[in-house]
Design an enzyme around this catalytic site. Structure first.
Site, PDB file in Angstrom:
ATOM      1  CB  CYS A   1      -0.960  -0.010   1.189  1.00 27.34           C
ATOM      2  SG  CYS A   1      -0.183  -0.299   2.794  1.00 27.34           S
TER       3      CYS A   1
ATOM      4  CG  HIS B   1      -0.060   4.591   3.971  1.00 27.38           C
ATOM      5  ND1 HIS B   1      -0.624   4.412   5.217  1.00 27.38           N
ATOM      6  CD2 HIS B   1       0.341   3.352   3.560  1.00 27.38           C
ATOM      7  CE1 HIS B   1      -0.560   3.129   5.542  1.00 27.38           C
ATOM      8  NE2 HIS B   1       0.013   2.475   4.549  1.00 27.38           N
TER       9      HIS B   1
END
Length: 362
Positions: A156, A252
């Site tokens: 990810c 993120h």
């Protein structure tokens, strides 16, 4: 036309729950099987989620679909490929390494695990960036004697970085990348996950194996498939990163420094990202956003709380594009990418959609 029958392995975990939410009302994929650990086998999905204190451990914002709640959960070992057209895997790498090849002998397996990401005959697909790598699947089938295949999605943290580097590589070339991540807690899952007392009022400066994954995967994603479709040559970009965990639930954030292959201006870099449309075949996929990258001019953006859900969590948001005076032809920027949507479940579903569009699924 009948929908493709899919089994989800690792259905009770946080990643599995994201798959369930993302597949609700999908135009051509239907979840007809759920699998988890032996302790969940034989229970309805709702009962498998029920904690000892009575709490329903369903952790995604979307409601649990009633039809899924009543489905009986299988043990992963009991899943039979003949009952399904494809499989989604949301299990840990050690489990994936044993389970996924057994199913891939007969059906396609789309995996969120890292177990096979680095195998030479396995493409690491990020549809807008490297849809052209998909023919490597045929080489995988040939070498392994499988009817199906395994296609993992990237880590990810790699996802947002690779998406933003792709237009720069196409327009200017990229020679080197330095990146520091500020990664959400959800990236660690819930078991064992990140203990609240460890992360609150804190930054954890090390995530095991994460930096190596980003460095290797970025080069593979940006690489080139040879004309015969049999071998993949990694990009020669040098990648160095530091990956940290912060007290953010989802999304993120990454601070990126990149050395371009030729001179450019801030306006040209921003334009390259804004105008980038990615692979033509990926634009019309059901889960594709209207734009893969959104560039913001506000110097206080992007922020995970404000920007992670842009275009349903499928877009990477970029801001603070500036020249860098240390690197040759250097630029720096900040990005936010949704780690459990584009970086996990919805990203894997997007890959399945891509392969169907390319005639490799269904």
């Amino acid at each position: 036309m009948a929908k493709l029958r899919a089994v989800l392995i690792g259905a009770t975990g946080l990643a599995g729950q994201q798959f369930i939410a993302a597949l609700k009302d999908h135009p051509f994929i239907e979840l007809t099987g759920l699998a988890a650990s032996p302790r969940s086998a034989g229970k309805t999905y709702a009962d498998a989620l029920r904690a000892s204190n009575g709490m329903l451990a369903w952790f995604v914002p979307e409601p649990l679909p009633a039809g899924i709640a009543g489905m009986t959960v299988l043990s992963g070992d009991a899943v039979q490929a003949k009952d399904y057209d494809l499989a989604f895997s949301a299990v840990e790498a050690d489990v994936a390494r044993e389970l996924e090849p057994r199913l891939a002998r007969d059906i396609p397996v789309f995996s969120a695990a890292s177990a096979f990401r680095y195998d030479a005959d396995v493409p690491l697909l990020l549809p807008p960036v490297n849809a052209a790598h998909a023919p490597l699947i045929q080489e995988q089938r040939r070498q392994r004697g499988w009817k199906g295949f395994i296609v993992p999605i990237p880590n990810c943290t790699t996802t947002g970085l690779a998406v933003t580097l792709a237009p720069l590589a196409e327009r200017f070339g990229v020679k080197a990348v330095l990146m520091t991540s500020l990664q959400a807690m959800s990236g660690a899952g819930r078991s064992p996950g990140v203990i609240g007392l460890d992360i609150l009022d804190n930054v954890v400066p090390y995530i095991p194996k994460e930096e190596h994954k980003v460095e290797v995967e970025t080069k593979k994603i940006l690489g080139a498939l040879n004309p015969a479709g049999a071998t993949l040559t990694p990009h020669d970009v040098r990648v160095s990163c530091t990956c940290t965990r912060v007290a953010v639930l989802e999304g993120h954030t990454e601070s990126v420094f990149v050395s371009l292959g030729k001179k450019a201006t801030v306006a040209e870099v921003a334009q390259a990202m804004r105008e980038w449309q990615g692979a033509e075949v990926a634009k019309a996929l059901p889960s594709a956003p209207p734009r893969w990258i959104e560039v913001l001019d506000d110097p206080f953006r992007p922020q995970p709380r404000l920007d992670r859900d842009t275009h349903g969590g499928m877009a990477t948001t970029v801001g603070r594009i500036r020249e860098d005076g240390v690197l040759e032809n250097g630029f720096k920027y900040v990005l936010v990418s949704h780690n459990t949507k584009m970086g996990a479940a919805k990203g894997a579903i997007l890959v399945a959609e891509l392969l169907r569009a390319q005639g490799l699924l269904g």
